[in-house]
Design a protein around this motif. Structure first.
Motif, PDB file in Angstrom:
ATOM      1  N   GLY A 179       0.828  -1.203   0.000  1.00  0.00           N
ATOM      2  CA  GLY A 179       0.000   0.000   0.000  1.00  0.00           C
ATOM      3  C   GLY A 179       0.856   1.245   0.000  1.00  0.00           C
TER       4      GLY A 179
ATOM      5  N   ALA B 261       0.119   5.579   0.343  1.00  0.00           N
ATOM      6  CA  ALA B 261      -0.776   6.734   0.456  1.00  0.00           C
ATOM      7  C   ALA B 261      -0.038   7.982  -0.022  1.00  0.00           C
TER       8      ALA B 261
ATOM      9  N   PHE C 145      -4.921   6.585  -2.075  1.00  0.00           N
ATOM     10  CA  PHE C 145      -3.951   5.526  -1.832  1.00  0.00           C
ATOM     11  C   PHE C 145      -4.098   4.425  -2.857  1.00  0.00           C
TER      12      PHE C 145
ATOM     13  N   ILE D 270      -3.328   0.230  -3.625  1.00  0.00           N
ATOM     14  CA  ILE D 270      -3.187  -1.080  -2.987  1.00  0.00           C
ATOM     15  C   ILE D 270      -2.838  -2.094  -4.071  1.00  0.00           C
TER      16      ILE D 270
ATOM     17  N   CYS E 240       6.206  -0.118   7.332  1.00  0.00           N
ATOM     18  CA  CYS E 240       5.723   1.010   6.556  1.00  0.00           C
ATOM     19  C   CYS E 240       6.851   1.529   5.677  1.00  0.00           C
TER      20      CYS E 240
ATOM     21  N   GLU F 193      -3.456   2.294   5.381  1.00  0.00           N
ATOM     22  CA  GLU F 193      -3.423   3.392   4.410  1.00  0.00           C
ATOM     23  C   GLU F 193      -4.417   4.497   4.784  1.00  0.00           C
TER      24      GLU F 193
ATOM     25  N   HIS G 178      -2.881   6.847   7.195  1.00  0.00           N
ATOM     26  CA  HIS G 178      -1.982   7.840   6.595  1.00  0.00           C
ATOM     27  C   HIS G 178      -2.751   9.087   6.153  1.00  0.00           C
TER      28      HIS G 178
END
Length: 188
Positions: free
Chosen positions: A60, A62, A73, A75, A116, A160, A163
């Protein structure tokens, strides 16, 4: 093409801001951004390309992570065979203006914690999140969609979504006991 050089550092203020809604119809810059975000995720999961461009693998991405305060975002989740080889995408798309409609009271967490692309360090601990979510989003044409997800897919989406609200995954970790096992927490 987005590379790791496009990511803002973990302490950048944009990662703690609430992102702005995207207006439709999309302008050409936003369309290009969305395409490049998804392309980054696909490339990051390709062994040859990730090595060539020194990309960290991600599922993912963002917009705030690359310094853009918009509710966007991407994915890219793949299905894998028993040998660990990717077979087909479970979900591969860009989502605009996502909103949680409802979620379960039951929480789940990944057994190894979360990582992340914006955090270049290991942050150990369970990250409890609702196990099931129902959320809405708009696609690149502005059409609205509603999805119900559970377990891993729900966790990825919530990471996400956070974020876009200025929340980092480690904000959810129990500071005094990061691996505390609440009996009501499902470990995935």
């Amino acid at each position: 093409m987005i590379t790791m050089d496009n990511f803002v550092p973990e302490n950048h203020p944009i990662l703690r801001e609430v992102a702005e809604e995207v207006q439709f119809p999309l302008d050409n810059d936003t369309v290009k951004l969305a395409d490049e975000m998804l392309e980054f995720l696909i490339n990051s999961q390709d062994e040859e390309l990730s090595e060539k461009y020194e990309l960290r693998a991600g599922v993912g991405l963002a917009a705030p992570q690359i310094g853009i305060g918009k509710q966007i975002f991407a994915i890219h989740l793949m299905e894998y065979d028993e040998d660990g080889n990717p077979t087909e995408p479970i979900m591969s798309q860009v989502m605009f203006n996502p909103k949680v409609i409802s979620h379960s009271i039951e929480n789940a967490a990944l057994q190894d914690g979360e990582g992340c692309l914006s955090v270049n360090r290991n942050v150990p601990g369970f990250v409890p999140r609702p196990r099931r979510i129902k959320f809405s989003y708009q696609d690149e044409k502005g059409a609205k969609h509603v999805l119900r997800l559970r377990d891993y897919e729900a966790i990825v989406i919530q990471h996400e979504l956070d974020h876009l609200k200025g929340i980092m995954f480690y904000d959810h970790i129990n500071e005094t006991d990061p691996w505390a096992k609440d009996p009501k927490l499902t470990i995935i």
